[in-house]
Design an enzyme around this catalytic site. Structure first.
Site, PDB file in Angstrom:
ATOM      1  N   PRO A  33     -35.317  -8.308   2.975  1.00  0.00           N
ATOM      2  CA  PRO A  33     -35.263  -8.921   4.309  1.00  0.00           C
ATOM      3  C   PRO A  33     -33.919  -9.555   4.624  1.00  0.00           C
ATOM      4  CG  PRO A  33     -36.471 -10.338   2.789  1.00  0.00           C
ATOM      5  CD  PRO A  33     -36.186  -9.062   2.048  1.00  0.00           C
ATOM      6  N   TYR A  55     -32.804 -17.957   1.573  1.00  0.00           N
ATOM      7  CA  TYR A  55     -33.167 -16.934   0.595  1.00  0.00           C
ATOM      8  C   TYR A  55     -32.453 -17.292  -0.699  1.00  0.00           C
ATOM      9  CZ  TYR A  55     -34.939 -13.876   4.306  1.00  0.00           C
ATOM     10  OH  TYR A  55     -35.640 -13.328   5.347  1.00  0.00           O
ATOM     11  N   ARG A  74     -32.355 -21.798  12.282  1.00  0.00           N
ATOM     12  CA  ARG A  74     -33.419 -21.260  13.136  1.00  0.00           C
ATOM     13  C   ARG A  74     -33.774 -22.240  14.239  1.00  0.00           C
ATOM     14  NH1 ARG A  74     -37.295 -18.533  10.110  1.00  0.00           N
ATOM     15  NH2 ARG A  74     -38.771 -19.243  11.693  1.00  0.00           N
ATOM     16  N   ASP A  88     -37.269 -12.775  11.107  1.00  0.00           N
ATOM     17  CA  ASP A  88     -36.699 -13.699  12.100  1.00  0.00           C
ATOM     18  C   ASP A  88     -35.391 -13.222  12.727  1.00  0.00           C
ATOM     19  OD1 ASP A  88     -35.011 -13.955   9.946  1.00  0.00           O
ATOM     20  OD2 ASP A  88     -35.238 -16.125   9.732  1.00  0.00           O
TER      21      ASP A  88
END
Length: 667
Positions: A369, A293, A285, A58
């Site tokens: 990530p 996370y 987002r 993302d």
């Protein structure tokens, strides 16, 4: 029709293609974009029955967004994405109470016209697919896997030959569209099911149709080149015996995309929350979603058993978030996607096998990530090999440029892993259960980010000297343009169009259309001496000077284009004191249908109604506003050559080394 491949007798349809791309993630789609732009006969297959809709990567970095602008769809990212330019770090104080440190903002925030953004991978794939469709009918063939591979090395040097043979098989619906937890344990659908609320309208048709399966069950494909973009467990990489080198950490992480129900003050701000048992990364987002996370467990590194993702549940991840975020509350009703993973920091020793087989993205580098670079690095891999391979296939570029792919991208992958090891280490460091986290945690995290900022944001690329990069030295740029360094991107500036007065960013002006561009920084053409220098360059480019050979009309163009070289002129005189027709005609070529080249002459001058158009481009580029300079941009907007207006022979020598000359007319 029968054929023996990999020792197996198969009955299958046979076909040929110039380029076969395996994997339709961001890297594969980037490569496919260049095949479409350049008119290459290509195919792109993917084992998934549909594109990605939710979850996955993302993070979008400035250089990636500059590339999107050059491809023409950055406005869609701006419309849907979430900008993230500041970060807060929450750490316990001496009393153990969570306190905010920040906000921290990049000191180089204005080095690009684009800032870090957050938008899920599925939307980026949609934009790429839509952009490809504007250039060709190349479509992703879904629900198809490659099952066997042969490579005839004896044919490697013959560009007209098809040395690669791959057997493809169409998957069943069940194989192509697995459920929420796949065999490797990763989440492929949102925990609460996909519906119209979680998929945007332009993706809805593909979701409800699922895989558009081809009727042929087995096919033998002969290809000139192959690009493997098929992920960390890359089938393509295994066929050519390239192994990933590195190791896995002992920490297991959970990732959730949720609409949070929380009283935490910074739930809609980028940042971290540190507890004695670990650190959460908070990523706001689109559509009110927040990605978290969170460390969920540590595995025994001495155990022979692999990490079992199925042992991690959504409820377990939620409980860990609640424990670390305490005393703040956390819950959710909507979970768009979730998964669990074990960090593996690995890189392949090479990104190619010979001159016909290339690998990109996760197929050659894997990492955490949490650095927000995976999708960016993968797409830029695909972008890099894509334009080079496409131009070679259509006969417009010297095949030797393919050797630069590994030389340019491999060092960046190693740098990525180095960054990830330092950054991820800050998330897994723990203290005694009863003690606070290290008091300098926030400072350390800021230090790591700033140390790798130029690399991570793509402000510096470090491409080495090669036929594509004509370096004066590895440390300094040419005297004519101190800050325009071959091998680096052309720093974006907003310019004013000489003919109409409107402004445009160079990232949009310099389209990713397959052209090489000669950028003439014409300086102050009001000065008589400078005007004569520009006119002399015009005579050379228009071939009026018969003692020298102009690079214009000299090279094989890509299909559908008149020439391989485009000239863009940027002068530094005040906009109102110069006229469009003051410039030699070669800088504003006339077309009997479309008229003069009004989009070819620009001014680095301030614009009172546009605060971004400040007339400081020459200063940013380190170019004298009177004398100017000249440079050649590769099709990917990286600088290939820089020099003075008079250094036309050196410039032509550079172009001769990378492009294919037009055939000499027979007498």
């Amino acid at each position: 029709m029968g054929q023996t491949i990999a020792g197996e007798k198969v009955e299958a349809v046979e076909s040929q293609t110039d380029v076969l791309i395996i994997g339709a993630g961001p890297a594969g789609l980037m490569a496919a974009y260049w095949m479409a732009v350049c008119g290459v006969k290509a195919r792109i297959i993917d084992k998934r029955g549909t594109k990605v809709f939710t979850g996955q990567a993302d993070g979008l970095r400035p250089r990636t967004l500059e590339i999107f602008d050059s491809m023409g769809f950055q406005h869609r990212v701006i419309h849907e994405g979430h900008v993230a330019v500041e970060a807060n770090f929450w750490v316990p104080d001496e009393a153990g109470k969570l306190t905010r440190q920040g906000p921290h903002c990049s000191p180089k925030i204005n080095e690009s016209n684009h800032h870090n953004m957050l938008l899920n991978q599925g939307r980026i794939e949609r934009f790429l697919i839509d952009t490809i469709s504007k250039y060709s009918d190349l479509e992703v063939e879904r629900g198809i896997i490659a099952e066997s591979f042969e490579y005839d090395e004896k044919l490697e040097e013959d560009l007209d030959a098809y040395p690669i043979t791959v057997k493809l098989r169409t998957l069943s619906d069940e194989e192509a569209n697995p459920g929420h937890i796949s065999k490797d344990g990763s989440g492929s659908q949102p925990a609460n099911g996909q519906g119209r609320g979680s998929v945007l309208p332009d993706d809805w048709e593909e979701l409800i149709q699922k895989s558009r399966l081809r009727q042929t069950k087995t096919e033998i494909v002969k290809a000139k080149f192959i690009i493997g973009c098929d992920g960390a467990h890359s089938w393509t990489r295994k066929q050519v015996n390239i192994l990933l080198e590195g190791s896995s950490t002992e920490h297991i992480w959970g990732v959730i995309d949720v609409v949070p129900l929380s009283n935490f003050p910074d739930m809609r701000r980028l940042g971290t929350i540190t507890h004695s048992s670990g650190t959460i990364l908070v990523i706001p987002r689109e559509r009110r979603l927040v990605r978290l996370y969170v460390p969920v467990q540590i595995v025994d590194s001495t155990s022979a058993n692999r990490f079992d993702r199925s042992a991690i549940t959504l409820e377990m991840i939620k409980s860990r978030v609640q424990a670390i975020m305490s005393p703040y509350t956390f819950d959710f009703q909507i979970c768009d996607w979730w998964t669990a993973y074990q960090v593996g920091q690995r890189v392949a020793p090479a990104f190619n096998k010979g001159t016909r087989i290339f690998l990109a993205g996760d197929a050659v580098h894997t990492h955490s990530p949490k650095v927000g670079l995976g999708m960016n690095m993968s797409m830029q891999d695909g972008f890099n090999i894509g334009w080079k391979l496409a131009m070679v296939v259509v006969g417009a570029a010297n095949p030797a440029i393919l050797d630069t792919y590994n030389a340019e991208r491999h060092p960046l992958a190693e740098m990525l892993l180095e960054f990830d090891r330092l950054w991820s280490g800050e998330f897994t460091e723990t203290t005694d259960a009863d003690g606070p986290a290290a008091p300098d945690k926030a400072d350390r995290m800021v230090h790591v980010v700033e140390k790798y900022m130029d690399f991570a944001d793509g402000l510096r690329t470090y491409y080495p000297a090669s036929p594509l990069v004509w370096k004066v030295s590895e440390e300094e740029g040419p005297e004519a343009a101190r800050n325009l360094i071959p091998g680096e991107r052309f720093s974006p500036i907003k310019l004013r169009n000489q003919a109409e007065g409107n402004s445009k960013w160079t990232t949009r002006l310099l389209e990713s259309d397959g052209c090489y561009r000669i950028i003439v920084l014409a300086g102050d053409v009001r000065v008589e001496e400078q005007k004569k220098r520009v006119e002399a360059l015009g005579r050379f480019l228009s071939a009026e000077d018969k003692t020298m050979i102009s690079p214009l009309h000299r090279y094989v163009p890509i299909p559908g284009r008149k020439d391989q070289i485009e000239v863009i002129t940027i002068h530094s005189a005040p906009w109102k004191e110069v006229e469009f027709f003051d410039f030699p005609e070669i800088f504003r070529p006339f077309d009997p249908v479309m008229g003069w080249g009004y989009d070819d002459i620009w001014c680095d001058n301030s614009c009172t109604w546009d605060p971004h158009c400040g007339g400081q481009g020459y200063e940013k580029w380190g170019v004298d506003r009177t004398r100017g300079a000249m440079l050649v941009l590769r099709p990917d907007q990286y600088i290939g050559w820089v020099g003075e207006l008079e250094e036309v022979k050196d410039m032509t020598d550079y172009l001769d080394g990378v492009l294919i000359k037009m055939p000499t007319p027979e007498v």
